[in-house]
Scaffold this active site. Structure first.
Site, PDB file in Angstrom:
ATOM      1  N   GLU A 113       1.001  -1.019  -5.228  1.00 49.22           N
ATOM      2  CA  GLU A 113      -0.061  -0.046  -5.407  1.00 49.22           C
ATOM      3  C   GLU A 113       0.623   1.301  -5.642  1.00 49.22           C
ATOM      4  O   GLU A 113       0.722   2.142  -4.758  1.00 49.22           O
ATOM      5  CB  GLU A 113      -0.980   0.017  -4.183  1.00 49.22           C
ATOM      6  CG  GLU A 113      -2.244   0.821  -4.457  1.00 49.22           C
ATOM      7  CD  GLU A 113      -2.522   1.912  -3.432  1.00 49.22           C
ATOM      8  OE1 GLU A 113      -3.595   2.522  -3.516  1.00 49.22           O
ATOM      9  OE2 GLU A 113      -1.670   2.168  -2.569  1.00 49.22           O
ATOM     10  N   ASP A 167       0.824  -1.203   0.000  1.00 46.95           N
ATOM     11  CA  ASP A 167       0.000   0.000   0.000  1.00 46.95           C
ATOM     12  C   ASP A 167       0.861   1.257   0.000  1.00 46.95           C
ATOM     13  O   ASP A 167       1.770   1.396   0.819  1.00 46.95           O
ATOM     14  CB  ASP A 167      -0.910  -0.027   1.237  1.00 46.95           C
ATOM     15  CG  ASP A 167      -1.865   1.142   1.286  1.00 46.95           C
ATOM     16  OD1 ASP A 167      -2.660   1.293   0.351  1.00 46.95           O
ATOM     17  OD2 ASP A 167      -1.799   1.912   2.269  1.00 46.95           O
TER      18      ASP A 167
END
Length: 600
Positions: free
Chosen positions: A301, A259
């Site tokens: 990501e 993330d």
């Protein structure tokens, strides 16, 4: 003769790669870190369950297993999909029926109490959110998924922890060891940094720092005040995260969504995004996994412009290390392609997706895109400004027009809503795939048919482009926007809940779900037959609304207009989806896909 264990062999072979990253990041301090890190690697390897060791060996024998034509992903929140992890075990058969090979469970780990950015403010990396279940439940789910050849993915938030994580609590209480896990600055430093920083959530969380009196200054908070950015310049953070990651891999996770990795490294005088050190961090994590848990994938990501994405696959630095190539992430989100699909629908032009597909080639071996038509996030229009600048002299104005259309303006069939914007600035749009594609607004059967075609068109863009195409929860059932979140005080401020409805299991038996899910299966079957996987390529067409993609042995044509379009001479080819001959004057209908494969 005593032969070294497999782990010992991998330590010998890959340890130098890991030490290289430590030295780049931390100099001599990084090299001094090696004995402690090596001890962690050996301990976690000794704990690795037999089933995962067997999977490691199978994946080492087939390293490109995830770059295969039959790969299809699915992304969902546990509670919205099945209530609990235990309840999800009973729903695996639905995933198998779609042909899913990869399952990403969003925001699974224990989150901060209260507002948690949809679960991405993690309070404990090694515990499941209590209302969802336990890690023992996850291990049972992982075993069931392995039976169906489905790999389980979890989010690993590398940029920040929640402010109630044990590390943050210790830091707040005055522990100097854990205070150094975070960035704490005085007002003058914060102001100096801010001069070059952008804002992720300018409306709901302006600025990048939050005053925390107990910490003696302001804590770096890129996203929300309750998400404290980790200080990766501190090698103790590297040790802690590597240990955490390997423990999670031993629980049965086969992939980690990294993330917000573009934000990991902070440097004064820069925007603190996509710094070289962020890549060294990820390469270190990959080397650690390759030693202990080589079955495990890393997925970036990195929601950044297309030109900045390739480094997250790895880099060719022109040296003698591994032929000059240092592997990084196995998978990277092709976010630009997703945005381009919605731009193409809004303006009835294939220009932007054609540019993105053309820029998506040249992947290194053992790497692939993760493609999708919708996800848990908003459609971030600004991600494609750089790509559109090569097509239009005023890309911002063009994207604003597309955003207005998707947000429902100008007699549009779309039913999106602006995100982090009142419409006067370019930011994002929310909404489920079905609502954005016109199914919510459709009043007649012809209008519903056009909405179905637009949904199939975007799914075809994702699947034909060769990546690990991923379906977002409920999109296969045609679920519409869910406005109930506005009545929940803890969610009302977060517009992205609009496209996070609870799964309607009864709807799967309905006409809408049968149509959409059936089309997804047909498109997946066509790609399997084509042998297409990996990086895509474009095929020239004579019509601005028509996108041509080479997918394995096949030619796929996507018509982004409400009018029938002539494709050309496809004599000797068959429509794989309709299972019929095509002919020498091929046409594709309004908002339609023509998937052409060579006749047997």
């Amino acid at each position: 003769m005593h032969l070294p264990s497999r782990t010992e062999c991998r330590v010998l072979a890959l340890g130098p790669r890991l030490r290289r990253q430590l030295e780049r990041l931390y100099g001599s301090t990084g090299l001094a870190l090696w004995p402690r890190l090596e001890a962690i690697l050996r301990e976690r390897a000794a704990e690795r369950p037999a089933a995962m060791v067997a999977l490691d060996e199978a994946r080492l024998a087939d390293p490109d297993w995830f770059v295969a034509p039959d790969m299809l992903g699915y992304s969902t929140y546990v509670d919205r999909f099945a209530g609990t992890v235990d309840g999800l075990i009973d729903k695996v058969d639905h995933l198998e029926s779609l042909g899913v090979r990869y399952l990403h469970l969003l925001a699974l780990l224990k989150a901060r109490a209260g507002d948690s950015d949809g679960g991405f403010a993690v309070a404990d990396y090694l515990a499941v959110e209590p209302r969802l279940g336990t890690m023992a439940d996850v291990e049972r789910l992982a075993a069931r998924l392995r039976e169906g050849r489905i790999s389980l993915c979890v989010d690993l938030a590398l940029n920040h922890t929640a402010d109630d994580h044990a590390w943050a609590q210790a830091a707040r209480a005055g522990d100097p060891h854990y205070r150094a896990f975070y960035h704490v600055v005085d007002p003058a430093e914060a102001e100096a940094y801010e001069a070059d920083l952008l804002q992720v959530f300018p409306t709901t969380a302006p600025g990048n720092f939050t005053a925390v009196p107990e910490m003696g200054g302001s804590v770096w908070t890129t996203f929300y005040p309750f998400q404290w950015d980790l200080n990766w310049a501190n090698p103790e953070v590297m040790l802690a995260i590597v240990d955490t990651m390997l423990r999670l891999a031993n629980h049965g996770f086969e992939a980690f969504r990294l993330d917000s990795i573009a934000f990991l490294w902070k440097q004064m005088g820069t925007d603190c995004r996509n710094r070289p050190e962020a890549h060294y961090i990820v390469r270190a994590l990959r080397a650690a996994l390759a030693i202990v848990a080589p079955a495990t994938l890393l997925k970036a990501e990195a929601i950044v412009p297309t030109a900045l994405v390739p480094p997250y696959f790895g880099a060719d630095e022109g040296d003698d290390w591994n032929g000059g190539f240092e592997p990084e992430c196995h998978l990277v989100y092709n976010n630009s392609l997703m945005v381009a699909g919605w731009v193409a629908l809004a303006e009835q032009s294939a220009a932007l997706p054609a540019a993105i597909v053309a820029a998506s080639g040249g992947l290194p071996r053992g790497a692939n895109w993760l493609s999708y038509a919708r996800c848990h996030d908003d459609i971030g229009w600004g991600a494609v400004i750089g790509d559109l600048a090569g097509i239009d002299a005023d890309p911002v104005a063009r994207l604003r027009a597309a955003a207005r259309f998707i947000d429902g303006a100008d007699d549009s069939w779309a039913r999106g809503e602006p995100f982090q914007s009142d419409g006067s600035v370019l930011h994002g749009s929310n909404g489920t795939m079905a609502s954005l594609a016109g199914l919510e607004a459709a009043q007649t059967e012809p209008e519903r048919e056009m909405a179905f075609r637009r949904i199939t068109l975007l799914n075809a863009l994702s699947i034909a482009s060769g990546g690990l195409a991923t379906v977002y929860m409920g999109d296969e059932a045609g679920l519409l926007n869910d406005t109930d979140y506005r009545d929940d005080p803890e969610r009302a401020h977060e517009g992205r809940w609009l496209h996070r409805p609870a799964m309607d299991w009864a709807a799967l038996d309905g006409k809408t779900a049968r149509r959409i899910a059936g089309d997804i299966r047909a498109l997946r079957a066509a790609r399997i037959a084509s042998g297409g996987a990996g990086a895509p390529a474009t095929i020239p067409t004579q019509t601005p609304a028509l996108l041509g993609i080479a997918c394995g042995s096949d030619r796929v044509f996507l018509n982004f207009s409400p009018n029938a379009v002539r494709v050309g001479d496809l004599a000797g080819w068959r429509d794989r989806v309709a299972d019929s001959a095509i002919g020498d004057d091929a046409m594709t209908g309004p908002w339609s896909v023509l998937w052409a494969g060579p006749a047997a």
